[in-house]
Design a protein around this motif. Structure first.
Motif, PDB file in Angstrom:
ATOM      1  N   ILE A 164      11.758   0.062   2.730  1.00 18.86           N
ATOM      2  CA  ILE A 164      10.667   0.044   1.761  1.00 18.86           C
ATOM      3  C   ILE A 164      10.272   1.485   1.458  1.00 18.86           C
ATOM      4  O   ILE A 164      10.074   2.285   2.372  1.00 18.86           O
ATOM      5  N   ALA A 165      10.172   1.822   0.201  1.00 18.23           N
ATOM      6  CA  ALA A 165       9.675   3.130  -0.225  1.00 18.23           C
ATOM      7  C   ALA A 165       8.461   2.904  -1.109  1.00 18.23           C
ATOM      8  O   ALA A 165       8.480   2.042  -2.000  1.00 18.23           O
ATOM      9  N   GLY A 166       7.371   3.653  -0.856  1.00 19.83           N
ATOM     10  CA  GLY A 166       6.162   3.421  -1.632  1.00 19.83           C
ATOM     11  C   GLY A 166       5.333   4.668  -1.835  1.00 19.83           C
ATOM     12  O   GLY A 166       5.533   5.691  -1.164  1.00 19.83           O
ATOM     13  N   VAL A 167       4.413   4.579  -2.771  1.00 23.40           N
ATOM     14  CA  VAL A 167       3.457   5.657  -3.044  1.00 23.40           C
ATOM     15  C   VAL A 167       2.074   5.046  -3.193  1.00 23.40           C
ATOM     16  O   VAL A 167       1.923   3.879  -3.562  1.00 23.40           O
ATOM     17  N   ARG A 168       1.063   5.844  -2.882  1.00 27.75           N
ATOM     18  CA  ARG A 168      -0.332   5.430  -3.014  1.00 27.75           C
ATOM     19  C   ARG A 168      -1.137   6.619  -3.511  1.00 27.75           C
ATOM     20  O   ARG A 168      -0.950   7.739  -3.034  1.00 27.75           O
ATOM     21  N   ALA A 169      -2.002   6.381  -4.472  1.00 26.65           N
ATOM     22  CA  ALA A 169      -2.826   7.457  -5.026  1.00 26.65           C
ATOM     23  C   ALA A 169      -4.238   6.943  -5.265  1.00 26.65           C
ATOM     24  O   ALA A 169      -4.441   5.754  -5.552  1.00 26.65           O
ATOM     25  N   GLY A 170      -5.214   7.848  -5.124  1.00 24.08           N
ATOM     26  CA  GLY A 170      -6.579   7.408  -5.358  1.00 24.08           C
ATOM     27  C   GLY A 170      -7.579   8.534  -5.236  1.00 24.08           C
ATOM     28  O   GLY A 170      -7.229   9.701  -5.019  1.00 24.08           O
ATOM     29  N   LYS A 171      -8.831   8.145  -5.364  1.00 28.51           N
ATOM     30  CA  LYS A 171      -9.915   9.127  -5.377  1.00 28.51           C
ATOM     31  C   LYS A 171     -11.166   8.489  -4.781  1.00 28.51           C
ATOM     32  O   LYS A 171     -11.443   7.304  -5.004  1.00 28.51           O
ATOM     33  N   ARG A 172     -11.935   9.299  -4.041  1.00 32.52           N
ATOM     34  CA  ARG A 172     -13.248   8.876  -3.559  1.00 32.52           C
ATOM     35  C   ARG A 172     -14.311   9.522  -4.432  1.00 32.52           C
ATOM     36  O   ARG A 172     -14.328  10.738  -4.600  1.00 32.52           O
ATOM     37  N   LEU A 173     -15.174   8.679  -4.984  1.00 32.39           N
ATOM     38  CA  LEU A 173     -16.230   9.134  -5.878  1.00 32.39           C
ATOM     39  C   LEU A 173     -17.564   8.642  -5.332  1.00 32.39           C
ATOM     40  O   LEU A 173     -18.000   7.527  -5.631  1.00 32.39           O
ATOM     41  N   GLY A 174     -18.209   9.447  -4.504  1.00 29.20           N
ATOM     42  CA  GLY A 174     -19.456   9.021  -3.891  1.00 29.20           C
ATOM     43  C   GLY A 174     -19.219   7.837  -2.980  1.00 29.20           C
ATOM     44  O   GLY A 174     -18.422   7.897  -2.046  1.00 29.20           O
ATOM     45  N   LYS A 175     -19.887   6.726  -3.273  1.00 27.81           N
ATOM     46  CA  LYS A 175     -19.738   5.528  -2.453  1.00 27.81           C
ATOM     47  C   LYS A 175     -18.509   4.709  -2.819  1.00 27.81           C
ATOM     48  O   LYS A 175     -18.167   3.752  -2.127  1.00 27.81           O
ATOM     49  N   TRP A 176     -17.840   5.076  -3.913  1.00 28.51           N
ATOM     50  CA  TRP A 176     -16.698   4.304  -4.395  1.00 28.51           C
ATOM     51  C   TRP A 176     -15.377   4.928  -3.953  1.00 28.51           C
ATOM     52  O   TRP A 176     -15.239   6.147  -3.925  1.00 28.51           O
ATOM     53  N   THR A 177     -14.408   4.082  -3.654  1.00 29.94           N
ATOM     54  CA  THR A 177     -13.019   4.504  -3.474  1.00 29.94           C
ATOM     55  C   THR A 177     -12.158   3.685  -4.423  1.00 29.94           C
ATOM     56  O   THR A 177     -12.269   2.451  -4.459  1.00 29.94           O
ATOM     57  N   LEU A 178     -11.323   4.362  -5.187  1.00 30.00           N
ATOM     58  CA  LEU A 178     -10.399   3.705  -6.108  1.00 30.00           C
ATOM     59  C   LEU A 178      -8.981   4.128  -5.744  1.00 30.00           C
ATOM     60  O   LEU A 178      -8.726   5.324  -5.534  1.00 30.00           O
ATOM     61  N   ALA A 179      -8.049   3.164  -5.679  1.00 25.44           N
ATOM     62  CA  ALA A 179      -6.679   3.488  -5.275  1.00 25.44           C
ATOM     63  C   ALA A 179      -5.692   2.544  -5.950  1.00 25.44           C
ATOM     64  O   ALA A 179      -6.033   1.404  -6.300  1.00 25.44           O
ATOM     65  N   ALA A 180      -4.469   3.022  -6.106  1.00 29.07           N
ATOM     66  CA  ALA A 180      -3.375   2.214  -6.645  1.00 29.07           C
ATOM     67  C   ALA A 180      -2.132   2.480  -5.815  1.00 29.07           C
ATOM     68  O   ALA A 180      -1.976   3.553  -5.220  1.00 29.07           O
ATOM     69  N   HIS A 181      -1.236   1.481  -5.755  1.00 26.74           N
ATOM     70  CA  HIS A 181      -0.014   1.654  -4.972  1.00 26.74           C
ATOM     71  C   HIS A 181       1.154   0.965  -5.665  1.00 26.74           C
ATOM     72  O   HIS A 181       0.971   0.039  -6.477  1.00 26.74           O
ATOM     73  N   ALA A 182       2.355   1.411  -5.329  1.00 32.70           N
ATOM     74  CA  ALA A 182       3.588   0.804  -5.829  1.00 32.70           C
ATOM     75  C   ALA A 182       4.649   0.965  -4.757  1.00 32.70           C
ATOM     76  O   ALA A 182       4.704   2.002  -4.084  1.00 32.70           O
ATOM     77  N   GLU A 183       5.483  -0.064  -4.587  1.00 35.56           N
ATOM     78  CA  GLU A 183       6.538   0.037  -3.588  1.00 35.56           C
ATOM     79  C   GLU A 183       7.753  -0.782  -3.992  1.00 35.56           C
ATOM     80  O   GLU A 183       7.661  -1.717  -4.797  1.00 35.56           O
ATOM     81  N   TYR A 184       8.871  -0.404  -3.397  1.00 37.83           N
ATOM     82  CA  TYR A 184      10.157  -1.054  -3.696  1.00 37.83           C
ATOM     83  C   TYR A 184      10.833  -1.408  -2.376  1.00 37.83           C
ATOM     84  O   TYR A 184      10.960  -0.563  -1.490  1.00 37.83           O
ATOM     85  N   LEU A 185      11.248  -2.656  -2.258  1.00 40.53           N
ATOM     86  CA  LEU A 185      11.953  -3.136  -1.069  1.00 40.53           C
ATOM     87  C   LEU A 185      13.408  -3.419  -1.415  1.00 40.53           C
ATOM     88  O   LEU A 185      13.689  -4.116  -2.392  1.00 40.53           O
ATOM     89  N   GLN A 186      14.311  -2.865  -0.606  1.00 40.00           N
ATOM     90  CA  GLN A 186      15.738  -3.159  -0.746  1.00 40.00           C
ATOM     91  C   GLN A 186      16.223  -3.784   0.555  1.00 40.00           C
ATOM     92  O   GLN A 186      16.084  -3.202   1.631  1.00 40.00           O
ATOM     93  N   THR A 187      16.775  -5.005   0.474  1.00 40.84           N
ATOM     94  CA  THR A 187      17.350  -5.634   1.660  1.00 40.84           C
ATOM     95  C   THR A 187      18.868  -5.498   1.626  1.00 40.84           C
ATOM     96  O   THR A 187      19.458  -5.197   0.581  1.00 40.84           O
ATOM     97  N   PHE A 188      19.485  -5.740   2.781  1.00 45.01           N
ATOM     98  CA  PHE A 188      20.934  -5.586   2.922  1.00 45.01           C
ATOM     99  C   PHE A 188      21.557  -6.935   3.258  1.00 45.01           C
ATOM    100  O   PHE A 188      21.168  -7.592   4.227  1.00 45.01           O
ATOM    101  N   GLY A 189      22.515  -7.344   2.437  1.00 44.58           N
ATOM    102  CA  GLY A 189      23.162  -8.632   2.624  1.00 44.58           C
ATOM    103  C   GLY A 189      23.869  -8.733   3.968  1.00 44.58           C
ATOM    104  O   GLY A 189      24.438  -7.761   4.469  1.00 44.58           O
ATOM    105  N   ASN A 190      23.839  -9.920   4.547  1.00 43.10           N
ATOM    106  CA  ASN A 190      24.522 -10.163   5.821  1.00 43.10           C
ATOM    107  C   ASN A 190      24.694 -11.670   6.016  1.00 43.10           C
ATOM    108  O   ASN A 190      24.447 -12.450   5.102  1.00 43.10           O
TER     109      ASN A 190
END
Length: 339
Positions: A164-190
């Motif tokens: 799994i490879a992912g990124v997360r980004a966001g900001k804290r603004l006073g009492k608020w926290t805002l964030a977004a994330h995206a990730e990609y999962l690659q499985t291997f056949g067996n």
């Protein structure tokens, strides 16, 4: 004047303390353990779901069925190697008696690097995890339903390892926290799977054993989401979020188990084998999930939190999906602790 000044100072102190506490709140979507800090999260929940109509669920006669209770248990652990690098693991177990299915529904271990910190324009994390579904084989049965046959899942593992490879980004603004994330999962056949053959299908005369394994193709998933948290006070916080998960179709490349020589019936064995592979080379069993999340957190001590959370999930399933639901509703609680 003095009274007004005291009120202003008290209100300012309350805002500052609430905002400062957000950085150590383990439910903050941008939370990261400090150097040599260990955190643990342990929770349980109960889920209700109704099955959506697809070709697969209609064939099995389960479309519209209700499943309740579905028990789910989760555990997260993490440790701060430095203030900007942590090692973490996430695990989950589900038990659903209504469909005789249970097992690990998530398992991952990895690292997160904080590339940008509070001092930068935004906080930015990158992470990489090992996907642990290969720990247990995918188990199921190929069974007769009326004049046809269909596959039954016995557990929640797909039997495959992955990354799994992912990124997360966001900001804290006073009492608020805002964030977004995206990730990609690659499985291997067996071929880490066990499929029991229903005796009613009468395939033993064609050289099929009681159990077989198949060579599954590699597959992948993509996830996008955002989360927010409001730090009401040093004791209380509220959180909400949305997540979209795209589960791609599975596929079978071949039967891994060596079949017994059926002698004069070998041509029938080949016909059955070819039919089975034709039906499963592209299983058309993927589904898209849309998850709405909410939680409320209470700080019991400086290092222990109680969280009440809920999730509502709806999905769009492909025609052969057995994971199709009209809705899933989950309610649970967890304890978070820092050491």
């Amino acid at each position: 004047m003095k009274k007004s000044l005291k009120c202003l100072i008290a209100a300012t102190a309350s805002v500052v303390s609430s905002a400062a506490f957000a950085t150590t709140n383990m439910e903050d979507p941008l939370y990261m353990p400090k150097n040599r800090e260990l955190y643990l999260k342990a929770g349980g929940s109960i889920m209700y779901k109704t099955i959506e109509k697809t070709i697969a669920t209609e064939k099995k006669g389960i479309d519209g069925n209700e499943e309740f209770p579905v028990w789910r248990f989760t555990g997260d652990i993490g440790y701060g190697i430095t203030d900007r690098l942590d090692i973490h693991g996430r695990f989950g177990y589900t038990k659903d008696d209504d469909c005789d299915r249970e097992g690990m529904h998530r398992g991952r271990v990895g690292l997160t690097l904080r590339a940008l910190t509070e001092e930068d324009i935004v906080i930015f994390d990158v992470y990489a995890d090992a996907y642990l579904s290969g720990i247990t084989p995918m188990k199921g049965a190929y069974s007769r339903y009326g004049s046809d046959a269909a596959f039954d899942f016995d557990n929640y593992s797909n039997g495959r390892w992955g990354t799994i490879a992912g990124v997360r980004a966001g900001k804290r603004l006073g009492k608020w926290t805002l964030a977004a994330h995206a990730e990609y999962l690659q499985t291997f056949g067996n071929h880490n799977n066990e499929i029991a053959i229903d005796p009613e299908l009468e395939l033993s005369n064609l050289g099929f054993p009681d159990k077989i394994s198949v060579n599954l193709k590699s597959t992948h998933e993509t996830t996008f989401g955002f989360d927010t948290m409001f730090q009401m006070s040093p004791k209380w916080s509220l959180g909400a979020g949305f997540e979209y998960i795209e589960h791609y179709d599975n596929g079978v490349e071949g039967i891994h188990t060596k079949l017994h020589d059926a002698g004069e019936l070998n041509y029938l064995q080949q016909i059955v084998k070819n039919k089975l592979l034709a039906e499963t080379i592209d299983m058309n069993d993927g589904w898209d999930e849309y998850v709405i999340k909410a939680n409320a957190g209470y700080q019991m001590t400086d290092s222990v939190q109680l969280i009440i959370f809920g999730e509502y999930t709806f999905d769009e399933a492909h025609s052969q999906s057995q994971n199709a639901t009209d809705l899933k509703m989950e309610l649970g609680a967890r304890f978070n602790a820092r050491f």
